[in-house]
Each structure stands twice: as structure tokens, then as C-alpha cells.
Scaffold this active site. Structure first.
Site, mmCIF file in Angstrom:
data_model
loop_
_atom_site.group_PDB
_atom_site.id
_atom_site.type_symbol
_atom_site.label_atom_id
_atom_site.label_comp_id
_atom_site.label_asym_id
_atom_site.label_seq_id
_atom_site.Cartn_x
_atom_site.Cartn_y
_atom_site.Cartn_z
ATOM 1 N NE ARG A 1 -4.131 -2.136 1.459
ATOM 2 C CZ ARG A 1 -3.668 -3.444 2.702
ATOM 3 N NH1 ARG A 1 -3.032 -2.829 3.620
ATOM 4 N NH2 ARG A 1 -4.485 -4.133 3.128
ATOM 5 C CE LYS B 1 -0.851 13.703 -14.446
ATOM 6 N NZ LYS B 1 -1.430 14.102 -15.653
ATOM 7 C CE LYS C 1 5.012 18.132 -14.310
ATOM 8 N NZ LYS C 1 4.499 16.758 -14.685
ATOM 9 N NE ARG D 1 0.058 17.929 -13.874
ATOM 10 C CZ ARG D 1 0.658 16.898 -13.094
ATOM 11 N NH1 ARG D 1 -0.014 17.332 -11.725
ATOM 12 N NH2 ARG D 1 1.396 16.456 -13.055
ATOM 13 C CG HIS E 1 1.326 17.526 -24.943
ATOM 14 N ND1 HIS E 1 2.885 18.486 -25.183
ATOM 15 C CD2 HIS E 1 2.433 16.627 -24.056
ATOM 16 C CE1 HIS E 1 3.853 18.224 -24.257
ATOM 17 N NE2 HIS E 1 3.703 17.033 -24.305
HETATM 18 N N1 LIG Z 1 4.640 11.252 -15.240
HETATM 19 C C1 LIG Z 1 4.350 12.259 -15.464
HETATM 20 O O1 LIG Z 1 3.937 13.119 -15.563
HETATM 21 C C2 LIG Z 1 4.690 11.976 -17.337
HETATM 22 C C3 LIG Z 1 5.299 13.310 -17.275
HETATM 23 C C4 LIG Z 1 5.766 13.179 -18.743
HETATM 24 C C5 LIG Z 1 6.050 11.767 -19.359
HETATM 25 N N2 LIG Z 1 5.698 10.926 -18.986
HETATM 26 C C6 LIG Z 1 6.268 9.465 -19.983
HETATM 27 O O2 LIG Z 1 7.579 9.998 -19.656
HETATM 28 C C7 LIG Z 1 8.135 8.121 -20.754
HETATM 29 C C8 LIG Z 1 8.993 9.027 -21.430
HETATM 30 O O3 LIG Z 1 10.095 8.991 -20.763
HETATM 31 P P1 LIG Z 1 11.612 8.992 -21.281
HETATM 32 O O4 LIG Z 1 10.994 9.749 -22.794
HETATM 33 O O5 LIG Z 1 12.441 9.332 -20.476
HETATM 34 O O6 LIG Z 1 11.700 7.728 -22.142
HETATM 35 P P2 LIG Z 1 11.947 6.683 -21.321
HETATM 36 O O7 LIG Z 1 12.153 6.160 -19.688
HETATM 37 O O8 LIG Z 1 12.657 5.313 -21.990
HETATM 38 O O9 LIG Z 1 13.887 6.456 -21.796
HETATM 39 C C9 LIG Z 1 14.502 6.845 -22.709
HETATM 40 C C10 LIG Z 1 15.602 5.811 -23.382
HETATM 41 O O10 LIG Z 1 17.083 6.202 -22.686
HETATM 42 C C11 LIG Z 1 17.566 5.440 -21.948
HETATM 43 N N3 LIG Z 1 18.231 6.170 -21.127
HETATM 44 C C12 LIG Z 1 17.101 7.276 -19.775
HETATM 45 N N4 LIG Z 1 18.230 7.665 -19.075
HETATM 46 C C13 LIG Z 1 20.064 7.802 -20.077
HETATM 47 C C14 LIG Z 1 20.933 8.155 -19.972
HETATM 48 N N5 LIG Z 1 21.182 8.701 -18.622
HETATM 49 N N6 LIG Z 1 21.661 7.859 -20.507
HETATM 50 C C15 LIG Z 1 21.840 6.819 -21.215
HETATM 51 N N7 LIG Z 1 20.159 6.134 -21.838
HETATM 52 C C16 LIG Z 1 19.466 6.479 -21.137
HETATM 53 C C17 LIG Z 1 16.148 4.364 -21.996
HETATM 54 O O11 LIG Z 1 16.670 3.477 -21.285
HETATM 55 C C18 LIG Z 1 15.458 4.352 -22.997
HETATM 56 O O12 LIG Z 1 16.041 3.704 -24.143
HETATM 57 C C19 LIG Z 1 6.626 8.174 -21.079
HETATM 58 O O13 LIG Z 1 6.234 6.691 -20.770
HETATM 59 C C20 LIG Z 1 5.797 9.472 -20.604
HETATM 60 O O14 LIG Z 1 4.523 8.804 -20.564
HETATM 61 C C21 LIG Z 1 5.217 11.182 -17.591
HETATM 62 ZN ZN LIG Z 2 5.449 15.620 -23.296
#
Ligand SMILES: NC(=O)c1ccc[n+]([C@@H]2O[C@H](COP(=O)([O-])OP(=O)(O)OC[C@H]3O[C@@H](n4cnc5c(N)ncnc54)[C@H](O)[C@@H]3O)[C@@H](O)[C@H]2O)c1
Ligand SMILES: [Zn+2]
Length: 368
Positions: free
Chosen positions: A126, A148, A232, A246, A253
Site C-alpha cells: 500500500r 503521476k 513544473k 496544468r 501536445h
Molecule cells: N508522470 C508524468 O507526469 C509524465 C510526464 C511526461 C512523460 N511521462 C512519461 O515518460 C515516458 C518517457 O520518458 P523518457 O523520454 O525519459 O523515455 P524513457 O524512460 O523510455 O528513456 C528513453 C531511453 O533512454 C534510455 N536512457 C535513460 N537514461 C539514460 C541515460 N542517462 N543515458 C543513456 N540512456 C538513457 C532509456 O534506457 C530509454 O531507452 C513516457 O512513458 C511518458 O508517458 C510521464
Molecule cells: Zn510531453
């Protein structure tokens, strides 16, 4: 080394948590953790790729935290791994290593890992506390902040999730130096977005320092990551549940999500689609006379300077317009479109017609 400390208020949990930004922070995670959660036992969740680059540094940084050897749970990341089966694997491993109420889950990774491991932590026993150590631009300026968490379902993105504000976000911009160039650029479109929606000063800084930022020079990167984090943090502190303010984060987007959807999430990185989406919003605002031509030029020029994006000339305008209507940002039948009205300022328009949108997409060179 300069340490930047930003506070995020979580109305949901009636708590406040810090975002701490500093060069070399990853090397002193143990000391940070000892302050945030004395006596807690850290368990790391990361991915093989991220851990290959940064595992030794993070392990050294966490040495001495907790009284048992450091356990590291590695699961696949990338959008395709962001589902309940991976969460389930995290549960299994948390049980294997006997996670209990003294555990703090330290997530070291990009947005996928932060969302997915954050969700696992939110639901395990939990709710275990989480410390986010974001390793991508997207994670540092966006996903690690705001609480989130969640995963995708085969029928749609981010359909399963929770609010689980972290104990802290510990941001070390140096971790970005190993990012593939394309991932870095994709994240920088979101950085441009922050300037465009709420800070003319950040926007001007980006115009001046983009080459150094693209080269991952810390001196250029740190203030930019900090300013985006502040924006943010401010937005989610006021509007945690995305009802009003927000929404401005969705600049670019509406069309961005549509482009991702009509290419089945295979052509664009999310940020690249948002880059196109911002250009569409700029074209639309300019055509309506809501955005001055000089401001429109500056916005479009900076987006283009971030880099090249996969082409859209073969994509159908009708498909794209139709996809925007399916976006979850449609409230009671009207599309809430984030309209740029000046550098650093937007307004929410609820009267954008599909014809106007189609015309804007035409100016970007999409297929009629
Ligand atoms: N929770 C929220 O408010 C929120 C907001 C925006 C996006 N998101 C989510 O975030 C996700 C996208 O995140 P992202 O763009 O970070 O993608 P990701 O987490 O898939 O990372 C992208 C790639 O980079 C690699 N990587 C990560 N850090 C690295 C580093 N330091 N050096 C080398 N490689 C590295 C990872 O292995 C992956 O292949 C989506 O699923 C999206 O829905 C969530
Ligand atoms: Zn975005």
C-alpha cells in the site's frame, strides 16, 4: 558545487517535497537519503541500459546508506516495457529482496522507469516511499515531478496509474551526458515548451545557449533544468490534478499526441511529435492574429534549431485532425487547445475549428 532546492507542494498528500538539483549529486545520494529518510533501506530500481552507464556512480553514492548490501532491481525500460507485467516483475523482486516498510525505492532512470517503478512502489505494501533520480531530460524536467505514476494498457497509454508524490527528486544534470543525441533533442523540445508557455527569460536563454545545451555543457544545462523544474513544480503545486493551470503543459501536445497515434507510436519520439505540435499551434495562432509574426518566427526558429524531426509530409491531415478529436483533452466535446499568444504566454482556446487546424497542418506540409 551549487545546490538548487525547489519545493513542490502536494495538495493530494498534504506534503511538500524537494527537487534538489546539483552537478555530481548522483555521487552523494547516500548523504541525501540519510537526510530525507534516516534509517531507511534503499532499494534501487533501474534498467540494464541506465545501470550500465551510471550503476557504479550510483552504487558508490549510496554506499553506507542502510545496513544491508544494496539491492538493485533491473527491469527493461522503453515505452514497450511500460505495462503491468513489468510492474509485476518489480513486485516479485521486491519480495525476493524482502522489501518492507523501512524500504525506500530509489528509481534511477527515464520517464518510463519513473512512472512504472513509481507505480509499483505506490501499490506495494500500500505504498513505499520513492526517491526519483531522473536520467533523461524528459524525466528531469517533467515526469519525475508531480507524482503521476502509472503504466500503459494495450488499449491506451497511461490508463493505469496513481498519484504518488515522491519523497524527493534528486536531479544530477551530468547523468544526461550519456543520452543518445536523439533522446536529448527530443527532451529539449519539452524544454522549449516551458519557455514558450511561461518564461520569456528561459526562452531567451535557450536562444542564446542552445549550442552549449546540445553539447550537454553543465554550466548551460543546470540553470535550464532548474528553471523548467521550477515551472513544473509551480504548475503542479497549484493544480495537481490537471483541471486548469496544468493544461498549459499540454502546449504542442494536442497535435503531438495525434501524430504519435496515427503513426502507431513508431515514428516519433514523444518530444519530436511535440516539436511538430508546437509548430502547428504557432501557425494556428498566427493565422488567427493571436500571435504577432515576430513572436511566431522566434518560436518556430527555436523549435527548428533543436534539430530535425521525422518527416510528416506523407501523413494525412484528415487522419491527424480526426485523431485530435479522440484525444483525452477533449472536455465535454470541445477541444482545449493551448494557444501561444506571446513568448512565455498562452491561453486556452475552446473554439478552434477543425478547418483552422487543418489549414495549420497544411502550412507544415502535411498531405491534404
Ligand atoms: N508522470 C508524468 O507526469 C509524465 C510526464 C511526461 C512523460 N511521462 C512519461 O515518460 C515516458 C518517457 O520518458 P523518457 O523520454 O525519459 O523515455 P524513457 O524512460 O523510455 O528513456 C528513453 C531511453 O533512454 C534510455 N536512457 C535513460 N537514461 C539514460 C541515460 N542517462 N543515458 C543513456 N540512456 C538513457 C532509456 O534506457 C530509454 O531507452 C513516457 O512513458 C511518458 O508517458 C510521464
Ligand atoms: Zn510531453
Amino acid at each position: 558545487v551549487k545546490v538548487i532546492d525547489i519545493r513542490v507542494r502536494s495538495a493530494n498528500r498534504r506534503t511538500e517535497y524537494p527537487i534538489i538539483i546539483a552537478e555530481q549529486l548522483a555521487g552523494s545520494l547516500g548523504a541525501q537519503l540519510a537526510r530525507l529518510a534516516p534509517k531507511a533501506r534503499p532499494i534501487v530500481v533501474s534498467s540494464p541500459r541506465v545501470w550500465r552507464h551510471h550503476g557504479p556512480l550510483v552504487t558508490a553514492g549510496l554506499r553506507g546508506a542502510g545496513d544491508t548490501p544494496l539491492e538493485v532491481i533491473l527491469v527493461a525500460d522503453g515505452e514497450r516495457a511500460k505495462h503491468l507485467r513489468t510492474v509485476s516483475r518489480v513486485y516479485d523482486r521486491l519480495l525476493d529482496v524482502k522489501a518492507d516498510r523501512r524500504t525506500v525505492v530509489v528509481v534511477v532512470g527515464g520517464g518510463v522507469l519513473g512512472d512504472l517503478a513509481g507505480f509499483a512502489a505506490a501499490s506495494f505494501l500500500r505504498g513505499l516511499p520513492v526517491v526519483q533520480v531522473p536520467t533523461t531530460v524528459v524525466a528531469q524536467v517533467d515526469s519525475a515531478i508531480g507524482g503521476k505514476v502509472g503504466v500503459n494498457h494495450s488499449r491506451g497509454k497511461n490508463l493505469i496509474g496513481a498519484f504518488h508524490p515522491p519523497l524527493a527528486v534528486l536531479t544530477d544534470p551530468r547523468l544526461l551526458s550519456t543520452l543518445p543525441a536523439r533522446e536529448l533533442r527530443a527532451g529539449l523540445y519539452e524544454v522549449v515548451k516551458y519557455g514558450a508557455i511561461s518564461s520569456a527569460r528561459l526562452f531567451a536563454r535557450l536562444e542564446r545557449r542552445l549550442p552549449q545545451i546540445l553539447a550537454c555543457e553543465s554550466a548551460a544545462l543546470v540553470p535550464v533544468i532548474a528553471e523548467c523544474s521550477r515551472i513544473k513544480a509551480r504548475v503542479v503545486s497549484i493544480d495537481e490534478h490537471e483541471t486548469g493551470l496544468r493544461r498549459i503543459l499540454n502546449f504542442g501536445h494536442t497535435v503531438g499526441h495525434a501524430l504519435e497515434a496515427i503513426t502507431s507510436y513508431t515514428r516519433f519520439l514523444h518530444g519530436e511529435a511535440v516539436g511538430w505540435g508546437m509548430l502547428a499551434a504557432v501557425a494556428l495562432a498566427r493565422a488567427r492574429g493571436e500571435l504577432a509574426p515576430t513572436a511566431a518566427e522566434r518560436l518556430a526558429t527555436l523549435v527548428d534549431r533543436v534539430g530535425t524531426r521525422p518527416a510528416i509530409g506523407d501523413l494525412s491531415i484528415a487522419d491527424c485532425v480526426e485523431a485530435t478529436a479522440r484525444d483525452k483533452k477533449v472536455v465535454a466535446g470541445t477541444l482545449h487547445f493551448v494557444m501561444p499568444v506571446a513568448i512565455g504566454r498562452t491561453r486556452i482556446a475552446t473554439d478552434v475549428t477543425t478547418r483552422e487546424l487543418a489549414r495549420a497542418l497544411r502550412t507544415l506540409g502535411m498531405r491534404p
